[in-house]
Scaffold this motif. Sequence first.
Motif: not given
Length: 333
Positions: A151-153, A163-173, A179-188, A265-267
């Motif tokens: 974590g943290p998640v 609802a959990t987040l893969v990315t948190i405090h950053q711009s939408v752009g 996003l990466s496979v590794e980051r999504i897998v870690e959060a999951g 799991l939200c992006m």
Amino acid sequence: MKTDTLALSVGDPAGVGPEIIAKAWAALREGGPVFMAVGDLQSLAAAGGGVKVRPVTGPVEAAQVFADALPVLDIPLQSPVVAGKPSSAHAPQIIRCIETGVGLALSGAVAGLVTAPIAKAPLYEAGFKFPGHTEFLAELTAPVPFDGARGPVMMLTAGDLRATLVTIHQSVGSVPASLSVERIVEAGLVTAQAMKTDFGIAAPRLAVAALNPHAGEGGALGREEIETIVPAVEALRARGVDARGPAPADSLFHADARATYDAVLCMYHDQALIPVKMLDFWGGVNVTLGLPIVRTSPDHGTGFDIAGRGIARPDSLIAAIRLAADIAARRAA
């Protein structure tokens, strides 16, 4: 001596934190959960609308006086507080309150930490280098590894929605490139483990949201699903997580859909927070998963626009206190 008492950091003293803490104590003083405020006693007394406050030396004493007065581990401010007017002069004490609460939780002296809202801008002016509470707490603790993931998640809960987040405090752009496979897998992985340890769900079902409308329409509206999210879902399933998706986000949050999963799991930030706050704005709770301590927070901000007016609602803070106590009890069991 370990107790069931929770520590509650006061957050920004110029916001609604002191007021909602006093109101939460009034609502919970008979029957608990028991908590001890960590912050400036005078600010709590001034914002509490006549609530009796009492300085204490620690969580054991706090439990003894909780039914009679709001117990406060006093960390005095060095400059006056003006409701609704945040000041970087308060930053050292705000940070010290969080650090103190974390230390108590890490030592086992308290069962968990609940954090009242902070404002980032005044802290940044004083040299604070973290995007928010979650990232700071990760720095102060050693996130718990699970199957190679840490974590943290961030999780937001409201009613039956988690609802959990893969990315948190950053711009939408900036989200797609983050996003990466590794980051999504870690959060999951962290989410699935927390469903077991913190929420008592033995075989959690995890829905994974798409990034693009219509889950990318086979690549016509974006290739993140094909190139990143689908491989991440497959990797999660290969590691024993009941993960499904990516599913179009616009059809993931109605009642029938929520019945098909235990967490989603939200992006990115608003993909999770908008449905949570629509479902139960006043009862939503922020939970940090994957830490060695229990940490929850109300899902709203400092409320500078209404601070000092006596109209702030404590519902989300009360829900955060109750959820922290529930998670702590499950971990202890």
